[in-house]
Design a protein around this motif. Structure first.
Motif, PDB file in Angstrom:
ATOM      1  N   GLN A 142      47.212  42.111  45.365  1.00 50.88           N
ATOM      2  CA  GLN A 142      48.186  41.551  44.427  1.00 50.88           C
ATOM      3  C   GLN A 142      47.699  40.202  43.907  1.00 50.88           C
ATOM      4  O   GLN A 142      46.765  39.599  44.456  1.00 50.88           O
ATOM      5  CB  GLN A 142      49.535  41.364  45.108  1.00 50.88           C
ATOM      6  CG  GLN A 142      49.497  40.348  46.248  1.00 50.88           C
ATOM      7  CD  GLN A 142      50.834  40.137  46.911  1.00 50.88           C
ATOM      8  OE1 GLN A 142      51.854  40.596  46.425  1.00 50.88           O
ATOM      9  NE2 GLN A 142      50.846  39.436  48.042  1.00 50.88           N
ATOM     10  N   PHE A 143      48.335  39.742  42.845  1.00 46.78           N
ATOM     11  CA  PHE A 143      48.108  38.381  42.385  1.00 46.78           C
ATOM     12  C   PHE A 143      48.929  37.417  43.226  1.00 46.78           C
ATOM     13  O   PHE A 143      50.051  37.736  43.624  1.00 46.78           O
ATOM     14  CB  PHE A 143      48.497  38.233  40.913  1.00 46.78           C
ATOM     15  CG  PHE A 143      47.626  39.029  39.972  1.00 46.78           C
ATOM     16  CD1 PHE A 143      46.278  38.747  39.845  1.00 46.78           C
ATOM     17  CD2 PHE A 143      48.157  40.069  39.222  1.00 46.78           C
ATOM     18  CE1 PHE A 143      45.468  39.479  38.989  1.00 46.78           C
ATOM     19  CE2 PHE A 143      47.371  40.800  38.366  1.00 46.78           C
ATOM     20  CZ  PHE A 143      46.016  40.512  38.245  1.00 46.78           C
ATOM     21  N   LYS A 144      48.383  36.255  43.459  1.00 45.41           N
ATOM     22  CA  LYS A 144      49.106  35.256  44.235  1.00 45.41           C
ATOM     23  C   LYS A 144      50.427  34.898  43.559  1.00 45.41           C
ATOM     24  O   LYS A 144      51.441  34.639  44.224  1.00 45.41           O
ATOM     25  CB  LYS A 144      48.238  34.013  44.420  1.00 45.41           C
ATOM     26  CG  LYS A 144      48.844  32.966  45.342  1.00 45.41           C
ATOM     27  CD  LYS A 144      47.851  31.828  45.571  1.00 45.41           C
ATOM     28  CE  LYS A 144      48.418  30.806  46.551  1.00 45.41           C
ATOM     29  NZ  LYS A 144      47.445  29.716  46.820  1.00 45.41           N
ATOM     30  N   LYS A 145      50.427  34.898  42.225  1.00 41.29           N
ATOM     31  CA  LYS A 145      51.644  34.587  41.478  1.00 41.29           C
ATOM     32  C   LYS A 145      52.548  35.806  41.313  1.00 41.29           C
ATOM     33  O   LYS A 145      53.584  35.724  40.637  1.00 41.29           O
ATOM     34  CB  LYS A 145      51.290  33.997  40.115  1.00 41.29           C
ATOM     35  CG  LYS A 145      50.611  32.633  40.223  1.00 41.29           C
ATOM     36  CD  LYS A 145      50.246  32.053  38.862  1.00 41.29           C
ATOM     37  CE  LYS A 145      49.585  30.684  39.020  1.00 41.29           C
ATOM     38  NZ  LYS A 145      49.160  30.116  37.711  1.00 41.29           N
ATOM     39  N   GLY A 146      52.157  36.911  41.904  1.00 47.26           N
ATOM     40  CA  GLY A 146      53.002  38.092  41.920  1.00 47.26           C
ATOM     41  C   GLY A 146      53.297  38.642  40.536  1.00 47.26           C
ATOM     42  O   GLY A 146      52.437  38.629  39.646  1.00 47.26           O
ATOM     43  N   LEU A 147      54.507  39.104  40.353  1.00 47.79           N
ATOM     44  CA  LEU A 147      54.890  39.733  39.093  1.00 47.79           C
ATOM     45  C   LEU A 147      54.939  38.740  37.941  1.00 47.79           C
ATOM     46  O   LEU A 147      54.953  39.142  36.770  1.00 47.79           O
ATOM     47  CB  LEU A 147      56.254  40.422  39.244  1.00 47.79           C
ATOM     48  CG  LEU A 147      56.283  41.636  40.180  1.00 47.79           C
ATOM     49  CD1 LEU A 147      57.708  42.138  40.367  1.00 47.79           C
ATOM     50  CD2 LEU A 147      55.390  42.748  39.647  1.00 47.79           C
TER      51      LEU A 147
END
Length: 502
Positions: free
Chosen positions: A71-76
């Protein structure tokens, strides 16, 4: 017997299956390897999608593993998006239980679309990380993108969903007229260096108005876009000499893809069109590249001055001039699918210390073409009252780089003085460079100018060039395209000779 073989085959399948471990995975332990630890996505304009970038992930272990989450650290909320081995996950942001076989790898493809407000206000970088697993097994790969602010100019959308149009050559095209009182951007007829400009569709210069490009202005054209200078309208490009390789004082026209992949791809935008009846054009220190046709002159009403200008990588023509009066100095053109310079349907032309080269791969291209006729015109022939080339280089990768197309029903006056020219042997009387003194004077034929690197559009020469000190001082332009003082006798072409860098 048939039953025996059936039992044997089933036994082999069961035995093979019992030895396979592909279908059983173990949890990842944080030992993934990556093709890079940071993915740098090239500079993009705000809210324009980037190219796609690749990251490869390796499982060096002997076990098939399952990565609980990618996933991206910043999420969605991340402005990045990705696919993992072709899967899109949750909105291209979150992927769960990703299987990676032993001694195998997977591909991750990454893109972004971000606003300038998403970036760090001090350096305009937008960053995030791709996270693999979590806790003690967490591994991360950094993502970095430079977001560039810009002035966006584009056609309005009509209530019925269609776009605003302007007429070019009697045809409606997506476009708009530049305004002097844009509530957001101010005077659109003055292009400054404060921010780059991005143009969608054709930007038209209104009748009786002048569009001015100040030194250092950067203009980026979207696909199928361009600039249109209409009747009684004018264009002034006021670039000046730059002191660094950043061309800080040059006016630059190019496409709107900033990624290095697109730096030399032709045809990313259309053209700058000067209509019949447009007037009072002056172009100085312009770099134009990656268009279909660079400068397209359709019989403007008076003299056009083009100085210290570079045009590269055009699908059709660098300069296409129809019945135009051009005075050109220190012009460099290379890579054009048809011709670097094409003067058609007559006109009046004077080019001094110019380098017209063409390294386009098409074997039918030319560096320079001259014609006094045009199919479909009435009358078909029109006088070429003058076409003079002084201290110029006309060269390229083709066998012949000059093409003369004469119609006997109109004048065809031309002179090449002290020029280096590439042209194969011929018995055609129009190309007798040594004996036809009415048209040719001091021609250096088929000798190598030894450009620094023509493939990279670097047309500097040194003292070993066949163009060194072969010019006529009577035609000298005191400064070359870089602002360097010319010696006498001058070198041919747009550049004063200098030692190449070691």
């Amino acid at each position: 017997m048939r039953q025996y073989f059936t039992i044997l085959i089933l036994s082999l399948i069961l035995a093979f299956s019992s030895c396979r471990t592909d279908f059983d995975t173990v949890a990842s332990t944080g030992d993934l390897k990556f093709s890079k630890d940071t993915v740098y996505l090239d500079t993009v304009f705000k809210n324009i999608g980037s190219s796609t970038y690749q990251l490869k992930v390796y499982n060096r272990s002997k076990n098939d593993i399952s990565i609980p989450i990618v996933q991206f650290k910043k999420g969605l909320s991340s402005k990045y998006r990705m696919t993992v081995d072709g899967m899109t996950g949750t909105n291209g942001k979150i992927f769960k239980d990703v299987t990676l076989l032993a001694k195998d790898s997977l591909y991750i493809f990454i893109e972004t679309t971000a606003d300038i407000t998403d970036a760090n206000p001090t350096d305009f970088l937008y960053t995030d990380e791709i996270q693999f697993d979590s806790g003690a097994n967490l591994q991360e790969v950094a993502l970095v993108t430079l977001i560039q602010d810009a002035v966006f100019l584009y056609p309005n959308q009509n209530p019925d969903g269609t776009k605003e149009k302007i007429q070019i050559d009697g045809k409606d095209v997506d476009g708009f007229y530049l305004s002097e009182d844009d509530a957001v951007n101010g005077n659109e007829l003055i292009f400054t260096k404060q921010k780059p400009y991005v143009i969608y569709g054709y930007a038209g210069v209104p009748e009786n108005k002048t569009v001015t490009f100040e030194a250092g202005a950067r203009v980026h054209f979207h696909a199928n876009s361009g600039l249109y200078v209409g009747k009684n309208a004018s264009l002034q490009i006021n670039g000046t000499i730059s002191k660094t390789d950043q061309l800080e004082n040059e006016v630059i026209f190019e496409g709107d893809r900033l990624e290095s992949l697109y730096s030399d791809i032709p045809g990313q935008w259309k053209s700058v069109i000067f209509s019949n009846g447009s007037a009072n054009h002056s172009i100085n220190h312009l770099t134009l590249k990656n268009a279909v046709t660079g400068l397209d002159f359709k019989n403007p009403s008076n003299t056009v001055e083009i100085k210290n200008t570079q045009i590269y990588n055009c699908v059709e023509y660098g300069i296409l001039a129809e019945n135009t009066h051009i005075i050109g100095e220190n012009i460099v053109i290379n890579y054009a699918g048809i011709a670097s310079l094409s003067c058609v349907y007559g006109g009046n032309y004077s080019f001094t210390h110019c380098t017209f080269n063409n390294n386009w791969s098409n074997p039918s291209h030319f560096a320079v073409t001259l014609s006094n006729s045009l199919t479909g015109k009435t009358p078909e022939a029109n006088s070429l009252t003058n076409a003079t080339f002084n201290n110029c280089i006309i060269y390229g990768s083709n066998f012949n780089e000059l093409n003369l197309s004469k119609n006997a029903n109109a004048a065809f006056v031309y002179h090449l003085n002290n020029c280096l020219l590439k042209f194969g042997n011929t018995t055609n009387p129009d190309y007798q460079f040594k004996t036809d003194t009415e048209h040719y004077n001091n021609i250096i034929l088929n000798e190598n100018p030894k450009f620094y690197n023509a493939a990279q559009n670097k047309f500097n020469i040194d003292k070993t060039s066949a163009a060194f000190a072969k010019g006529n001082p009577a035609y000298i332009i005191s400064l070359d395209i870089l602002g360097i003082t010319r010696t006498s006798p001058p070198d041919l072409g747009a550049y004063q000779s200098q030692d190449f860098p070691k």
